[in-house]
Design a protein around this motif. Structure first.
Motif, short mmCIF file in Angstrom:
data_model
loop_
_atom_site.label_atom_id
_atom_site.label_comp_id
_atom_site.label_asym_id
_atom_site.label_seq_id
_atom_site.Cartn_x
_atom_site.Cartn_y
_atom_site.Cartn_z
N ASN B 24 0.79 -1.23 0.00
CA ASN B 24 0.00 0.00 0.00
C ASN B 24 0.82 1.28 0.00
OD1 ASN B 24 -2.37 -1.51 0.06
ND2 ASN B 24 -2.12 -1.80 2.27
N VAL B 25 2.03 1.18 -0.50
CA VAL B 25 2.87 2.36 -0.64
C VAL B 25 2.56 3.00 -1.99
CG1 VAL B 25 5.24 2.91 -1.30
CG2 VAL B 25 4.78 1.83 0.91
N ILE B 26 2.54 4.33 -2.04
CA ILE B 26 2.49 5.01 -3.34
C ILE B 26 3.93 5.34 -3.71
CG2 ILE B 26 1.67 7.02 -4.62
CD1 ILE B 26 -0.85 6.95 -2.99
N LYS B 27 4.42 4.68 -4.73
CA LYS B 27 5.85 4.67 -5.01
C LYS B 27 6.14 5.60 -6.19
CE LYS B 27 9.55 1.30 -5.37
NZ LYS B 27 10.14 1.99 -6.49
N LEU B 28 6.57 6.82 -5.86
CA LEU B 28 6.86 7.82 -6.90
C LEU B 28 8.33 8.23 -6.80
CD1 LEU B 28 3.64 10.00 -6.30
CD2 LEU B 28 3.94 8.17 -7.98
N ASN B 29 9.19 7.25 -6.46
CA ASN B 29 10.59 7.59 -6.16
C ASN B 29 11.62 7.04 -7.12
OD1 ASN B 29 10.31 4.93 -5.36
ND2 ASN B 29 11.76 5.12 -3.66
N THR B 30 11.26 6.15 -8.03
CA THR B 30 12.29 5.60 -8.93
C THR B 30 11.87 5.65 -10.40
OG1 THR B 30 11.49 3.35 -8.47
CG2 THR B 30 13.39 4.09 -7.20
N ASN B 31 10.93 6.54 -10.71
CA ASN B 31 10.53 6.79 -12.11
C ASN B 31 10.06 5.55 -12.86
OD1 ASN B 31 11.19 9.40 -11.53
ND2 ASN B 31 13.15 9.37 -12.63
N GLU B 32 9.44 4.65 -12.11
CA GLU B 32 8.84 3.49 -12.76
C GLU B 32 7.54 3.91 -13.45
OE1 GLU B 32 9.01 1.96 -9.02
OE2 GLU B 32 10.60 0.47 -9.35
N ILE B 306 9.30 17.94 3.48
CA ILE B 306 8.18 17.39 2.71
C ILE B 306 8.41 15.89 2.44
CG2 ILE B 306 6.80 17.59 0.60
CD1 ILE B 306 7.81 20.47 0.33
N PHE B 307 9.66 15.57 2.08
CA PHE B 307 10.03 14.17 1.81
C PHE B 307 9.68 13.28 3.00
CE2 PHE B 307 13.47 10.98 2.45
CZ PHE B 307 13.24 10.18 1.34
N TYR B 316 6.25 7.68 -1.31
CA TYR B 316 7.69 7.79 -1.49
C TYR B 316 8.01 8.63 -2.72
CZ TYR B 316 8.71 4.26 2.04
OH TYR B 316 8.84 3.58 3.22
N VAL B 317 8.77 9.72 -2.51
CA VAL B 317 9.35 10.46 -3.63
C VAL B 317 10.87 10.42 -3.44
CG1 VAL B 317 7.31 11.94 -3.89
CG2 VAL B 317 9.23 12.70 -2.44
N ARG B 318 11.62 11.01 -4.36
CA ARG B 318 13.07 10.94 -4.23
C ARG B 318 13.63 12.27 -3.76
NH1 ARG B 318 17.49 7.65 -6.76
NH2 ARG B 318 18.96 7.75 -5.05
N ASP B 327 16.91 21.31 -1.94
CA ASP B 327 15.54 21.73 -1.63
C ASP B 327 14.52 21.11 -2.58
OD1 ASP B 327 15.55 23.08 0.68
OD2 ASP B 327 15.92 25.05 -0.21
N TYR B 328 15.02 20.28 -3.49
CA TYR B 328 14.14 19.71 -4.52
C TYR B 328 13.67 18.29 -4.19
CZ TYR B 328 15.04 23.54 -7.75
OH TYR B 328 15.10 24.78 -8.36
N LEU B 329 12.53 17.97 -4.75
CA LEU B 329 12.03 16.60 -4.71
C LEU B 329 11.86 16.13 -6.15
CD1 LEU B 329 9.16 17.07 -2.11
CD2 LEU B 329 11.43 16.06 -1.70
N ARG B 330 12.23 14.90 -6.40
CA ARG B 330 11.96 14.33 -7.71
C ARG B 330 10.74 13.43 -7.58
NH1 ARG B 330 15.68 9.87 -10.30
NH2 ARG B 330 14.21 8.67 -9.07
N ILE B 331 9.68 13.82 -8.26
CA ILE B 331 8.40 13.13 -8.11
C ILE B 331 8.07 12.41 -9.40
CG2 ILE B 331 5.94 13.43 -7.63
CD1 ILE B 331 6.79 16.22 -6.35
N SER B 332 8.04 11.07 -9.36
CA SER B 332 7.66 10.30 -10.55
C SER B 332 6.18 10.50 -10.83
CB SER B 332 7.92 8.80 -10.34
OG SER B 332 9.24 8.58 -9.91
N ILE B 333 5.80 10.46 -12.11
CA ILE B 333 4.40 10.56 -12.49
C ILE B 333 3.74 9.19 -12.36
CG2 ILE B 333 2.76 11.18 -14.32
CD1 ILE B 333 4.44 13.56 -13.24
N GLY B 334 2.76 9.11 -11.47
CA GLY B 334 2.01 7.86 -11.30
C GLY B 334 0.71 7.91 -12.07
#
Lengths: 350, 350
Positions: B24-32, B306-307, B316-318, B327-334
């Motif tokens: 049940n994790v929302i995984k937006l951290n490895t650009n899958e 925020i992370f 999860y974001v990166r 100061d940045y977050l890398r957020i994969s598009i889900g």
């Protein structure tokens, strides 16, 4: 020559055994297992959730590392998994063989050793085996940058007693000694029992032979936790995600199925012993094999000739056109039926 | 220190994004890719003959190379396939970057570049991107041992117009220029159309993002046949059989399914554009993205905060704790649903 060509790494690549695409071939040329993978692996494959392929695999390969560690009763921090034992040994060369002194390995042996040394620019010395293809332990006492040899050796199939393996390790405590045990499950005794006593020992095995999974590409090294950590550091510097999801899942299921593994290896050993008798009667000579192949020379017929004649009959064995072994054929042990077809063809040819 | 420790290759390994094991994790951290692999790949998987796993895979990866070549309308001798694009680029570094001059790449970029250079002892220079994270073409005119950059860049998601990419290639005809196009399918124009005009160009792509197969580990390079041959020679010197049987079969099926591929990338692009609007309204700033992720900084709240808050909510974001981007977050598009959950969480946090 264009300017960019000057900086290309030039190598003499390893040439793998033929993978014929025609059907109905009897394939005894790359030491594959004639029996299918464990039913446990097949079950795991059939239950595999294909939707998960969108996600990266576990970079630590936890489940497969854990299954191998459990099987061999070592810690998870003592197991490194790679894309076949070639990947594992290549990574071990890069990690541990960084001395100015030459790495030592037998001259008649797995021919990838010199190829890895070349590509990574590691100095090496190929130490001649004796006239009976035996690896002489005392030849490995001289100062060196590391040692590697297969046990049983390939392509000779000759097994070295564990006391002699230990003698080489004990004489080389200042370097890493790698014992490449791709064929150990076919009758030899593994150096794994020496792991706790020698922190410079790395044992390498594979799923490609005794575990019938050459097509999945799984190999592993077992050693003291410091060696495994050093290898993982290098691995994570090259490619974090090498073992794909199916390999992790099917591999863990396969290694857990000890019974099937023991049945298959016992069948192959029985077929090998029977094959030795038949080959002798056909006029072949060979070092005694403890592997899943026999390295045989005919008393009269040339190796290259038999190789070509067998190929015409859709039977593939391995022939190395190299000094000292150019009259030999390396014949993988297939099923009893495949070996009978081979013997019939040999009777026809000879 | 024990003697053998002195010859261990010491490296600072790349640290991959977290692969959380909780459900049940929302995984937006490895650009899958949020969508499953092509139904064609699933069908191929279900029809796969598991008995064949006992056999080595085709070392030339013929079927998959052929499918990729057909898709991009290039020759089979122009395609190199590896275990993910990390394996491909690492092999390209080893093959082509053997000059005494430094290899050039952007300082804010895929962090593996410096790791590969370190492990293979290749001199390099990280060229600063400008204050807007833009890769300045003229910075790559100086003498060098090779050039690599991603387009779109990671983690910034910034796309460089093809004319500017060509400018860098044209100014570096004496070395190999690698364009790492892991994210090109999400709206950019590939440098593949330049392949025939520049024999020093290598384009690298992957199945891990736009083709929903990160779990299979498939990457490829396309270039002139001489470059591909040089890479294959090095590959065959390290590990002849890297791509396992399932990867060859599922991969070829996936690349043939152009329609599904185009549908999925269109959905991701639409979700990305919608996400840009929402993020702006939430007070985020970001370089314009043509990738399947957005590299965003909040006007007030700290990235690290925020992370951590998102992680508490199982999202999860990166986050990269590095100079200039901390100061940045890398957020994969889900999926749209996943992004809505993210926006709700961000509203809650901010």
């Amino acid at each position: 020559m264009r300017e960019w060509e000057k900086n290309i790494r030039r190598v003499e690549p390893y040439v793998p055994g033929e993978q014929p695409k025609i059907a109905n071939v009897i394939k005894l040329n790359t030491n594959e297992n004639p029996y299918p993978p464990s039913p446990a692996a097949v079950k795991a494959a059939n239950e595999f959730d294909l939707d998960t392929l969108r996600l990266y695999p576990d970079p630590c390969v936890t489940d497969l590392v854990g299954a191998i560690a459990d099987y061999y009763k070592v810690g998870s921090n003592q197991v490194f998994v790679g894309v076949g034992s070639d990947d594992v040994i290549s990574m071990a060369f890069l990690t541990f063989f960084n001395s100015d002194k030459p790495v030592l390995f037998p001259d008649i042996s797995y021919s990838f050793y010199s190829v890895w040394a070349d590509v990574y620019r590691i100095p090496y010395k190929a130490v001649p085996v004796d006239e009976n293809f035996i690896i002489v332990s005392s030849d490995y006492y001289e100062p060196n940058g590391g040692v590697i040899f297969p046990n049983p050796n390939a392509p000779t199939a000759l097994y070295k007693e564990l006391s002699e393996v230990e003698d080489i390790i004990a004489h080389n405590r200042d370097v890493i000694v790698m014992v490449d045990e791709a064929y150990i499950d076919f009758g030899g005794k593994s150096a794994l029992e020496l792991i706790d006593r020698y922190d410079n020992l790395l044992v390498i095995q594979t799923f490609s032979k005794s575990r019938s999974m050459a097509g999945m590409r799984i190999g592993y090294a077992i050693g003291n936790p410091e060696l495994i950590k050093a290898m993982n550091d290098v691995k994570f510097s090259i490619n974090s995600y090498t073992i794909n999801r199916p390999s992790i899942v099917y591999g863990a299921a396969a290694v857990n199925d000890k019974q099937y593994f023991e049945e298959c290896t016992a069948k192959i050993i029985a077929t090998r012993e029977r094959s030795k008798e038949r080959l002798k009667k056909l006029g072949f000579e060979f070092p005694d094999s403890k592997a899943n192949f026999i390295f045989a020379k005919h008393k009269e017929a040339k190796g290259a000739y038999i190789f070509e004649e067998l190929k015409k009959r859709n039977i593939y064995v391995r022939y190395f056109n190299k000094p000292r072994i150019d009259d030999y054929l390396r014949i993988s042990i297939g099923t009893d039926e495949q070996m009978d077809a081979l013997f019939a063809a040999l009777e026809d040819i000879l």
